[in-house]
Design a protein around this motif. Structure first.
Motif, PDB file in Angstrom:
ATOM      1  N   LEU A  60       0.835  -1.207   0.000  1.00  0.00           N
ATOM      2  CA  LEU A  60       0.000   0.000   0.000  1.00  0.00           C
ATOM      3  C   LEU A  60       0.866   1.253   0.000  1.00  0.00           C
ATOM      4  CD1 LEU A  60      -2.684  -1.117   2.614  1.00  0.00           C
ATOM      5  CD2 LEU A  60      -3.067  -0.747   0.169  1.00  0.00           C
ATOM      6  N   ARG A  61       1.901   1.253   0.824  1.00  0.00           N
ATOM      7  CA  ARG A  61       2.736   2.449   0.948  1.00  0.00           C
ATOM      8  C   ARG A  61       3.643   2.634  -0.267  1.00  0.00           C
ATOM      9  NH1 ARG A  61       6.082   1.557   5.125  1.00  0.00           N
ATOM     10  NH2 ARG A  61       5.429  -0.604   5.411  1.00  0.00           N
ATOM     11  N   LEU A  62       4.111   1.534  -0.829  1.00  0.00           N
ATOM     12  CA  LEU A  62       4.944   1.650  -2.028  1.00  0.00           C
ATOM     13  C   LEU A  62       4.135   2.152  -3.216  1.00  0.00           C
ATOM     14  CD1 LEU A  62       7.248  -1.501  -1.848  1.00  0.00           C
ATOM     15  CD2 LEU A  62       7.917   0.889  -1.562  1.00  0.00           C
ATOM     16  N   GLY A  63       2.852   1.851  -3.242  1.00  0.00           N
ATOM     17  CA  GLY A  63       2.008   2.414  -4.294  1.00  0.00           C
ATOM     18  C   GLY A  63       2.027   3.933  -4.259  1.00  0.00           C
ATOM     19  N   ASP A  64       1.956   4.499  -3.045  1.00  0.00           N
ATOM     20  CA  ASP A  64       2.035   5.954  -2.891  1.00  0.00           C
ATOM     21  C   ASP A  64       3.416   6.473  -3.286  1.00  0.00           C
ATOM     22  OD1 ASP A  64      -0.543   5.895  -1.924  1.00  0.00           O
ATOM     23  OD2 ASP A  64       0.045   5.961   0.183  1.00  0.00           O
ATOM     24  N   VAL A  65       4.452   5.750  -2.887  1.00  0.00           N
ATOM     25  CA  VAL A  65       5.822   6.153  -3.213  1.00  0.00           C
ATOM     26  C   VAL A  65       6.017   6.222  -4.723  1.00  0.00           C
ATOM     27  CG1 VAL A  65       8.225   5.359  -3.168  1.00  0.00           C
ATOM     28  CG2 VAL A  65       6.880   5.353  -1.062  1.00  0.00           C
ATOM     29  N   LEU A  66       5.547   5.199  -5.430  1.00  0.00           N
ATOM     30  CA  LEU A  66       5.723   5.168  -6.885  1.00  0.00           C
ATOM     31  C   LEU A  66       4.920   6.264  -7.572  1.00  0.00           C
ATOM     32  CD1 LEU A  66       5.793   1.320  -7.598  1.00  0.00           C
ATOM     33  CD2 LEU A  66       7.706   2.930  -7.594  1.00  0.00           C
ATOM     34  N   ALA A  67       3.773   6.617  -7.018  1.00  0.00           N
ATOM     35  CA  ALA A  67       2.985   7.709  -7.598  1.00  0.00           C
ATOM     36  C   ALA A  67       3.744   9.028  -7.491  1.00  0.00           C
ATOM     37  CB  ALA A  67       1.637   7.814  -6.893  1.00  0.00           C
ATOM     38  N   ARG A 109       7.388  13.135 -10.232  1.00  0.00           N
ATOM     39  CA  ARG A 109       8.681  13.835 -10.244  1.00  0.00           C
ATOM     40  C   ARG A 109       9.490  13.485 -11.492  1.00  0.00           C
ATOM     41  NH1 ARG A 109      11.101  13.464  -4.085  1.00  0.00           N
ATOM     42  NH2 ARG A 109       9.265  14.266  -2.970  1.00  0.00           N
ATOM     43  N   LEU A 110       9.472  12.218 -11.855  1.00  0.00           N
ATOM     44  CA  LEU A 110      10.241  11.792 -13.025  1.00  0.00           C
ATOM     45  C   LEU A 110       9.693  12.436 -14.294  1.00  0.00           C
ATOM     46  CD1 LEU A 110      12.521  10.088 -14.139  1.00  0.00           C
ATOM     47  CD2 LEU A 110      11.017   8.079 -14.049  1.00  0.00           C
ATOM     48  N   ARG A 111       8.383  12.508 -14.407  1.00  0.00           N
ATOM     49  CA  ARG A 111       7.786  13.174 -15.569  1.00  0.00           C
ATOM     50  C   ARG A 111       8.155  14.655 -15.596  1.00  0.00           C
ATOM     51  NH1 ARG A 111       4.595   9.963 -18.452  1.00  0.00           N
ATOM     52  NH2 ARG A 111       3.724   8.095 -17.467  1.00  0.00           N
ATOM     53  N   LEU A 117       8.061   1.521 -15.537  1.00  0.00           N
ATOM     54  CA  LEU A 117       7.438   1.716 -14.232  1.00  0.00           C
ATOM     55  C   LEU A 117       6.165   0.897 -14.060  1.00  0.00           C
ATOM     56  CD1 LEU A 117       7.311   3.048 -11.491  1.00  0.00           C
ATOM     57  CD2 LEU A 117       6.331   5.079 -12.572  1.00  0.00           C
ATOM     58  N   GLU A 118       5.351   0.782 -15.090  1.00  0.00           N
ATOM     59  CA  GLU A 118       4.093   0.059 -14.938  1.00  0.00           C
ATOM     60  C   GLU A 118       4.339  -1.405 -14.590  1.00  0.00           C
ATOM     61  OE1 GLU A 118       0.419  -0.455 -14.122  1.00  0.00           O
ATOM     62  OE2 GLU A 118       1.248   1.516 -14.639  1.00  0.00           O
ATOM     63  N   GLY A 119       5.356  -1.990 -15.175  1.00  0.00           N
ATOM     64  CA  GLY A 119       5.696  -3.367 -14.838  1.00  0.00           C
ATOM     65  C   GLY A 119       6.170  -3.497 -13.403  1.00  0.00           C
TER      66      GLY A 119
END
Length: 355
Positions: free
Chosen positions: A118-125, A130-132, A182-184
């Motif tokens: 759950l928390r890594l989902g937020d991290v990746l968002a 930022r990457l974009r 990233l999606e993978g």
């Protein structure tokens, strides 16, 4: 004083990332585990495993749950994981006799790994945004200053003049490929962990799959029909992605540090660090930080690959190693993206006549 620069009183100004680090705080972890336990009770009630009155009691009891951190610390020292002490505290908070239904059918790793997902989902968002933004900044830099002439270097020696666009593209394109990957990575991380003691959901009988599917839907995670307690390739793939991102940003930092040297003067930094002994200097602090964080994550990546080696159905050693490394790699990547954005904002390529 702190043993880690990521929560150090002043080193965090250079190397830390408050937004990413918050996802790895004890409060965030406990909140996610409470969310798991409430969602589990709802899913089990929907399938008739526990009564609806138990769900109501669990939701009331855990709505403002605040465990005793010293008791949790003592519990972890004894048990190696936080869940036995945490669930005990939860059950005491929920009114009798419904407290015994908290965590029913689950095991410690289910709650801990689901909290992480759950928390890594937020991290990746956060990291995707930022990457974009960094990619967009590089696209703008390429469009507005790409015609400037710079010297290409091979093996640290001057080669031939090229346009700045050529160099900027070599910074931008790997980052765009990381966005494609990233999606993978997200697919491998946003997975529900719910399999019981040894991966069989034995306490739920034939209702196990249905409860698991409802729980996954409630939490917005992917339902998998095979337990992944000892299969850590998703976490290792995330670590690899984090290292790829920091490595590519480190290449940008290394190039900018070299181009900003006084005797080269191909770029001008919008800001820089001062020297206590040489006030005339403008040190390329941001560029250096990108190099440091790239090397840091590359070093920790080997440890994350070591954490793939779980013996049998669960490893305390490999699992604990993951807890030590993955949060640091995540904060390092977040700090790297934050630093790159600041470094590229206002970067000026110097025309030859002005050097």
């Amino acid at each position: 004083m702190s043993a880690s620069p990521f929560d150090h009183p002043f080193l965090t100004g250079l190397l830390g990332d408050v937004e990413i680090a918050a996802r790895f705080s004890a409060d965030a972890d406990i909140a996610a585990m409470v969310r798991f336990e409430i969602a589990l009770a709802r899913a089990e009630a929907a399938e008739g495993v526990i009564g609806s009155d138990s769900v109501d009691a669990i939701e009331r009891g855990l709505s403002n749950f605040e465990p005793d951190m010293s008791a949790l610390r003592d519990g972890v020292a004894r048990d190696g994981v936080v869940i036995p002490a945490l669930v005990k505290a939860m059950r005491q908070t929920v009114e009798t006799p419904h407290g015994e239904k908290v965590h029913f059918g689950a095991t410690s790793q289910d709650a801990i790994d689901t909290s992480l997902a759950l928390r890594l989902g937020d991290v990746l968002a956060v990291m995707e945004t930022r990457l974009r933004d960094v990619v967009a900044t590089l696209q703008s830099l390429e469009a507005t200053q790409g015609s400037a002439e710079v010297m290409a270097h091979t093996r640290m020696q001057a080669a031939i003049p090229v346009t700045a666009a050529r160099k900027i593209a070599s910074w931008r394109l790997p980052l765009e490929r990381h966005l494609e990957r990233l999606e993978g990575v997200r697919h491998g991380i946003r997975v529900l962990s719910f399999a019981g003691a040894a991966g069989t959901l034995e306490k739920l009988g034939d209702k196990g799959p249905a409860v698991r599917a409802r729980l996954a839907e409630e939490l917005g995670l992917r339902d998998v029909d095979h337990p992944r307690h000892s299969e850590r390739d998703g976490q290792a793939a995330l670590a690899s992605w984090l290292s790829l991102v920091t490595g590519s940003l480190g290449k940008i930092g290394q190039d900018i540090a070299l181009m900003a040297q006084n005797e080269v003067g191909e770029v001008k930094l919008a800001g820089g660090g001062g020297s206590s002994a040489m006030p005339h200097k403008q040190n390329p602090v941001g560029a250096e930080v990108l190099v440091t964080l790239a090397r840091f994550n590359a070093t920790l990546l080997a440890g994350m690959h070591q954490s793939l080696v779980h013996e049998n159905e669960r490893s305390g050693a490999a699992w604990t190693l993951e807890w030590m490394l993955l949060p640091q790699m995540s904060v390092a990547a977040g700090a790297s993206l934050r630093t790159a954005a600041a470094l590229l904002d206002g970067l000026q390529f110097q025309a030859r006549g002005t050097r």
